[in-house]
Design an enzyme around this catalytic site. Structure first.
Site, PDB file in Angstrom:
ATOM      1  CE1 TYR A   1       0.378  10.448  15.743  1.00 48.58           C
ATOM      2  CE2 TYR A   1       2.499  10.867  14.727  1.00 48.58           C
ATOM      3  CZ  TYR A   1       1.362  11.319  15.353  1.00 48.58           C
ATOM      4  OH  TYR A   1       1.216  12.669  15.607  1.00 48.58           O
TER       5      TYR A   1
ATOM      6  CG  HIS B   1      -0.436  -0.676   2.413  1.00 51.32           C
ATOM      7  ND1 HIS B   1      -1.092  -1.713   3.033  1.00 51.32           N
ATOM      8  CD2 HIS B   1       0.685  -0.471   3.141  1.00 51.32           C
ATOM      9  CE1 HIS B   1      -0.406  -2.115   4.089  1.00 51.32           C
ATOM     10  NE2 HIS B   1       0.668  -1.368   4.176  1.00 51.32           N
TER      11      HIS B   1
ATOM     12  CD  GLU C   1      -3.195   3.742  14.330  1.00 49.43           C
ATOM     13  OE1 GLU C   1      -2.643   2.742  14.836  1.00 49.43           O
ATOM     14  OE2 GLU C   1      -2.570   4.804  14.068  1.00 49.43           O
TER      15      GLU C   1
END
Length: 339
Positions: free
Chosen positions: A216, A114, A206
């Site tokens: 993160y 991705h 998220e």
């Protein structure tokens, strides 16, 4: 109703027309009446699986310059890499991109996975780029590359002063934040804050407030699990890593997102609206509280009975969506039917 083959992104031009990208590498100029014309001069794109031609946005001075920005995957040694280009959109009988210049390239190149590939320009004139981890995991924590990061650039692709890792030996100076998996949503809010949404693994999508230099957590922590089983430590086990403001299990599989600025949809002003692929509709999120440490809550879902890849707000406050897939429709939503 006009349809597209694997549409991925759209943006409105000052005259009310839209630009729409198709992942295989096509760009269209589209009227709100549904007349579409293919744009010439698009750069060569590698299209396979989740990668191809991705985002399109206009420059702040587009009305005078005609400039746009594109993100896409290009061939490179070792696979493909994310690239960002800017070009001038010209009119005439055949709309054409001219003066195309690649202003940024990600590293390292790899195959599949991705891409992230969202673009957003801040009110103070910086270009933010989201870069997915390409299903590699660990590189999201590696400051020597741009996989799994949010980047901050000047509008010409150079690195601005003040980026958090500019002085870190071996780090890519354009990195703004790290530890991201598949960041498909990137929005500069009306107050200047940067918000991001991303796909988790098996669970754990998220919605994040992005701050300079923050980590993160991916793949060290997640609110989801590894595909096929296998727990991942939760954010609560690592308070040094930024936790999402909202997480979703089961997933919504977010496409892009916007912050709604209009008034046509009563009660939505200021809310974030996420395109939902798995959830087949829109998801509204409301942010409140302190600027640096806000809270966020999902306030509504709008079912549309289709995988929604992209959502945008039109000049009159209407909401437009692009359906995902081989014959994805461009649809203007009716407030009376949608609320």
């Amino acid at each position: 109703m006009v349809t597209f083959s694997n549409p991925w992104a759209m943006t409105f031009l000052p005259d009310g027309r839209l630009l729409v990208t198709e992942k295989p590498g096509r760009l269209f100029l589209v009227t709100t009446a549904g007349v579409k014309t293919q744009v010439a001069g698009v750069p060569a794109v590698v299209s396979s699986g989740q990668i191809g031609l991705h985002d399109v946005i206009i420059a702040p001075d587009h009305a005078s310059s005609g400039r746009i920005y594109l993100s896409y995957m290009e061939a490179a040694s070792g696979g493909e890499r994310l690239a960002v280009a800017r070009a001038t959109l010209g009119g005439g009988g055949v709309p054409t991109l001219s003066n195309l210049q690649v202003i940024w390239r990600g590293t390292p190149a790899t195959t599949g996975g991705h891409p992230g590939a969202r673009l957003a320009i801040s009110p103070d004139g910086f270009l933010f780029v989201s870069s997915g981890d390409r299903q590699q995991g660990a590189p999201a924590q590696d400051l020597s590359g741009t996989l799994g990061k949010v980047l901050r650039l000047n509008l010409d692709g150079t690195v601005p002063a003040g980026n958090p890792f500019a002085g870190t030996p071996g780090a890519r100076p354009e990195i703004w934040s790290l530890g991201h998996r598949n960041p498909y949503g990137l929005v500069l809010a009306s107050d200047g804050r940067l918000f991001e949404s991303e796909h988790g693994p098996e669970g754990g999508d998220e919605f994040n407030l992005i701050a300079a230099g923050r980590n993160y957590g991916w793949p060290l922590v997640s609110e989801g699990n590894n595909y096929g089983g296998g727990a991942i430590p939760r954010h609560s086990t690592r308070p040094d890593l930024a936790a999402p403001l909202v997480s979703w299990t089961p997933v919504i599989a977010p496409g892009n997102m916007i912050q709604y600025r209009g008034t046509l949809f009563t009660g939505w002003t200021g809310d974030f609206v996420l395109a939902g692929l798995a959830s087949q509709g829109l998801v509204r999120v409301r942010v409140s509280g302190a600027t640096a440490a806000p809270t966020a809550t999902e306030v509504a879902r709008i079912p549309l009975q289709a995988r929604i890849r992209e959502v945008e707000e039109g000049p009159d406050g209407a909401i437009w969506v692009l359906e995902d897939g081989g014959s994805g429709r461009l649809i203007r939503l009716d407030p009376a039917a949608t609320l």
